[in-house]
Motif scaffolding. Sequence first.
Motif, PDB file in Angstrom:
ATOM      1  N   SER A  11       0.835  -1.207   0.000  1.00  0.00           N
ATOM      2  CA  SER A  11       0.000   0.000   0.000  1.00  0.00           C
ATOM      3  C   SER A  11       0.867   1.253   0.000  1.00  0.00           C
ATOM      4  O   SER A  11       0.565   2.226  -0.704  1.00  0.00           O
ATOM      5  CB  SER A  11      -0.931   0.003   1.213  1.00  0.00           C
ATOM      6  OG  SER A  11      -1.874  -1.026   1.103  1.00  0.00           O
ATOM      7  N   ALA A  12       1.953   1.243   0.771  1.00  0.00           N
ATOM      8  CA  ALA A  12       2.875   2.385   0.774  1.00  0.00           C
ATOM      9  C   ALA A  12       3.507   2.567  -0.602  1.00  0.00           C
ATOM     10  O   ALA A  12       3.666   3.701  -1.078  1.00  0.00           O
ATOM     11  CB  ALA A  12       3.948   2.187   1.839  1.00  0.00           C
ATOM     12  N   LEU A  13       3.843   1.468  -1.252  1.00  0.00           N
ATOM     13  CA  LEU A  13       4.389   1.550  -2.609  1.00  0.00           C
ATOM     14  C   LEU A  13       3.371   2.188  -3.558  1.00  0.00           C
ATOM     15  O   LEU A  13       3.730   2.993  -4.419  1.00  0.00           O
ATOM     16  CB  LEU A  13       4.784   0.159  -3.105  1.00  0.00           C
ATOM     17  CG  LEU A  13       5.321   0.078  -4.534  1.00  0.00           C
ATOM     18  CD1 LEU A  13       6.630   0.857  -4.661  1.00  0.00           C
ATOM     19  CD2 LEU A  13       5.505  -1.368  -4.946  1.00  0.00           C
ATOM     20  N   GLY A  14       2.100   1.853  -3.397  1.00  0.00           N
ATOM     21  CA  GLY A  14       1.055   2.455  -4.222  1.00  0.00           C
ATOM     22  C   GLY A  14       0.967   3.957  -4.029  1.00  0.00           C
ATOM     23  O   GLY A  14       0.808   4.713  -5.001  1.00  0.00           O
ATOM     24  N   ILE A  56       1.675   6.726  -7.037  1.00  0.00           N
ATOM     25  CA  ILE A  56       0.714   7.760  -7.427  1.00  0.00           C
ATOM     26  C   ILE A  56       1.308   9.151  -7.255  1.00  0.00           C
ATOM     27  O   ILE A  56       1.178  10.005  -8.135  1.00  0.00           O
ATOM     28  CB  ILE A  56      -0.600   7.612  -6.638  1.00  0.00           C
ATOM     29  CG1 ILE A  56      -1.358   6.384  -7.148  1.00  0.00           C
ATOM     30  CG2 ILE A  56      -1.472   8.846  -6.782  1.00  0.00           C
ATOM     31  CD1 ILE A  56      -2.644   6.110  -6.432  1.00  0.00           C
ATOM     32  N   SER A  57       1.984   9.412  -6.140  1.00  0.00           N
ATOM     33  CA  SER A  57       2.536  10.754  -5.929  1.00  0.00           C
ATOM     34  C   SER A  57       3.644  11.064  -6.929  1.00  0.00           C
ATOM     35  O   SER A  57       3.715  12.177  -7.462  1.00  0.00           O
ATOM     36  CB  SER A  57       3.039  10.910  -4.493  1.00  0.00           C
ATOM     37  OG  SER A  57       4.113  10.036  -4.252  1.00  0.00           O
ATOM     38  N   THR A  58       4.502  10.093  -7.216  1.00  0.00           N
ATOM     39  CA  THR A  58       5.573  10.304  -8.197  1.00  0.00           C
ATOM     40  C   THR A  58       4.994  10.542  -9.584  1.00  0.00           C
ATOM     41  O   THR A  58       5.433  11.451 -10.299  1.00  0.00           O
ATOM     42  CB  THR A  58       6.517   9.083  -8.233  1.00  0.00           C
ATOM     43  OG1 THR A  58       7.026   8.861  -6.935  1.00  0.00           O
ATOM     44  CG2 THR A  58       7.656   9.302  -9.201  1.00  0.00           C
ATOM     45  N   ASN A  59       4.007   9.753  -9.956  1.00  0.00           N
ATOM     46  CA  ASN A  59       3.406   9.899 -11.275  1.00  0.00           C
ATOM     47  C   ASN A  59       2.666  11.221 -11.399  1.00  0.00           C
ATOM     48  O   ASN A  59       2.682  11.854 -12.459  1.00  0.00           O
ATOM     49  CB  ASN A  59       2.459   8.734 -11.558  1.00  0.00           C
ATOM     50  CG  ASN A  59       2.010   8.731 -12.986  1.00  0.00           C
ATOM     51  OD1 ASN A  59       2.829   8.750 -13.896  1.00  0.00           O
ATOM     52  ND2 ASN A  59       0.707   8.725 -13.186  1.00  0.00           N
TER      53      ASN A  59
END
Length: 183
Positions: free
Chosen positions: A49-52, A56-59
Amino acid sequence: MTQPAAQPARAGRRWRLIPPLFLLAEVVVVIGLFQFIGWWTVVVLLGLSALGVVVISTNTRRSWRDIQTMRRTGEAPERTAGDTAFVVLAGVLLIFPGILSSVLGLLLLVPLTRTWLRRLVGVAASRTLLRTMGVRVHHGAGGSPFGDVVQGETSPRAQAQPQAYEQVPPAALEGKIVDKPTD
């Protein structure tokens, strides 16, 4: 005459079964993983979930930079809108607590998978558009999501298939009624 209406109803019922079956499969996989590695399952799910959230924030930041670059230079950015949408979908799937959804999200992060899926979605969208315009699309029409078609010899069976596109007759006929003269 009721047969064409029955086919979309059956297809709709099939599509409605997918989300509950997917959720059931997610629960079964999480329970199986919990039995295999114990409480580390919670750590794995929180990590995915943290990776998700990071994806999203990076993208989002990258997409915002692409939009600003496009406004400044007038040129389109290298990343396409389809890639952005698939990466955001990957982030959402990673945030969703489940192993199967996380695996799908990780697959969407692979550029080769996004390319294949973008082609597949394009073919499906073009077929849907053609159907709404009244053009019947037969199996195999609309391009291949796997790349270019290599020309070669065809079998007699393949030559007997119907044309790729066939105009569907209109639901109502237009014209005027002409009475036949009586003798």
